[in-house]
Design an enzyme around this catalytic site. Structure first.
Site, PDB file in Angstrom:
ATOM      1  N   ASP A  13       0.848  -1.551  -0.303  1.00  0.00           N
ATOM      2  CA  ASP A  13       0.411   0.192   0.331  1.00  0.00           C
ATOM      3  C   ASP A  13       0.858   0.705   0.067  1.00  0.00           C
ATOM      4  OD1 ASP A  13      -1.535   1.714   0.511  1.00  0.00           O
ATOM      5  OD2 ASP A  13      -2.532   1.524   2.239  1.00  0.00           O
ATOM      6  N   ASN A  27      -6.099  12.445 -11.051  1.00  0.00           N
ATOM      7  CA  ASN A  27      -6.637  13.388 -12.104  1.00  0.00           C
ATOM      8  C   ASN A  27      -6.611  14.577 -12.696  1.00  0.00           C
ATOM      9  OD1 ASN A  27      -9.604  14.326 -10.798  1.00  0.00           O
ATOM     10  ND2 ASN A  27     -10.017  12.308 -10.300  1.00  0.00           N
ATOM     11  N   GLY A  35      -9.428   4.674  -6.541  1.00  0.00           N
ATOM     12  CA  GLY A  35      -7.566   3.618  -7.094  1.00  0.00           C
ATOM     13  C   GLY A  35      -7.192   4.546  -5.539  1.00  0.00           C
ATOM     14  N   ASP A  37      -5.213   7.039  -6.034  1.00  0.00           N
ATOM     15  CA  ASP A  37      -5.588   8.657  -6.075  1.00  0.00           C
ATOM     16  C   ASP A  37      -6.983   9.424  -4.218  1.00  0.00           C
ATOM     17  OD1 ASP A  37      -6.252  11.587  -6.153  1.00  0.00           O
ATOM     18  OD2 ASP A  37      -7.968  11.371  -7.739  1.00  0.00           O
ATOM     19  N   THR A 125      -2.883   1.878 -14.649  1.00  0.00           N
ATOM     20  CA  THR A 125      -3.017   0.068 -15.098  1.00  0.00           C
ATOM     21  C   THR A 125      -4.131   0.084 -13.917  1.00  0.00           C
ATOM     22  OG1 THR A 125      -1.920  -0.249 -13.432  1.00  0.00           O
ATOM     23  CG2 THR A 125      -0.314  -0.571 -15.845  1.00  0.00           C
ATOM     24  N   GLY A 126      -5.274   0.770 -13.324  1.00  0.00           N
ATOM     25  CA  GLY A 126      -6.501   0.667 -12.921  1.00  0.00           C
ATOM     26  C   GLY A 126      -7.035   0.521 -14.053  1.00  0.00           C
ATOM     27  N   TYR A 128      -7.682   2.876 -15.363  1.00  0.00           N
ATOM     28  CA  TYR A 128      -7.720   3.869 -17.249  1.00  0.00           C
ATOM     29  C   TYR A 128      -7.072   2.672 -18.235  1.00  0.00           C
ATOM     30  CZ  TYR A 128      -8.030   8.575 -15.012  1.00  0.00           C
ATOM     31  OH  TYR A 128      -7.667   9.539 -14.785  1.00  0.00           O
TER      32      TYR A 128
END
Length: 175
Positions: A13, A27, A35, A37, A125-126, A128
């Site tokens: 984490d 973003n 995620g 962010d 990679t999540g 997006y």
């Protein structure tokens, strides 16, 4: 300093990593979200959001590939570098170049701020949907190129939340 000793990968984490700066996959609004962010904003507390609001008031949104820096609030880091990764669209909009810019711009901010140890999540990679293997290759090439031309940053840690990214980075780094 040996380049290989300056790059490492862990699974965990990113909000729990004690480093000089962590990078946030933000973003364009910098207002937090899902995620990593959202996790960074929640763990860091309101100071991060307040500073992000100040940045937006000064410059407007943060464009894809760009990066900005705030204090880290309650996180075990001094700073958060917020960078906006590209949404994967089959490389129709130069997503690879934009992703490389995220890493390069984050490293430049860190270098200019005197940051010695920085940790990165797996940007884009999540939600997006950037392909994980390709994203890892871009991240490692960009970081390696930057570090080979500068001694300002001593250590880069890639913090992988999921096993798949951890496995990809481990193989590419050779750990």
């Amino acid at each position: 300093m040996d380049l290989k000793n300056r790059i490492s990968v862990i699974q965990g984490d990113i909000t729990k990593i004690a480093v000089d700066a962590i990078v946030n996959a933000a973003n364009t609004s910098l207002m937090g979200g899902g995620g990593v962010d959202g996790a960074i904003h929640r763990a860091g507390g309101p100071q991060i959001l307040d500073e992000c609001r100040d940045i937006i008031a000064r410059q407007g949104k943060c464009n894809t590939g760009e990066a900005v820096i705030t204090k880290a609030g309650k996180l075990p880091a001094d700073y958060v570098i917020h960078t906006v990764g590209p949404v994967w669209n089959g490389e129709k909009h130069n997503e690879g170049k934009l992703l490389a810019s995220c890493y390069r711009n984050s490293l430049e901010i860190a270098s200019n701020k005197g940051i010695k140890i920085i940790s990165f999540p797996n940007i884009s990679t999540g939600i997006y949907h950037f392909p994980k293997q390709e994203a890892a290759e871009i991240a490692l090439k960009t970081v390696t190129d930057f570090l080979s031309g500068s001694d300002a940053i001593h250590k880069v840690i890639f913090v992988c939340y999921d096993e798949e990214n951890f496995s990809i980075y481990s193989k590419l780094i050779g750990t």
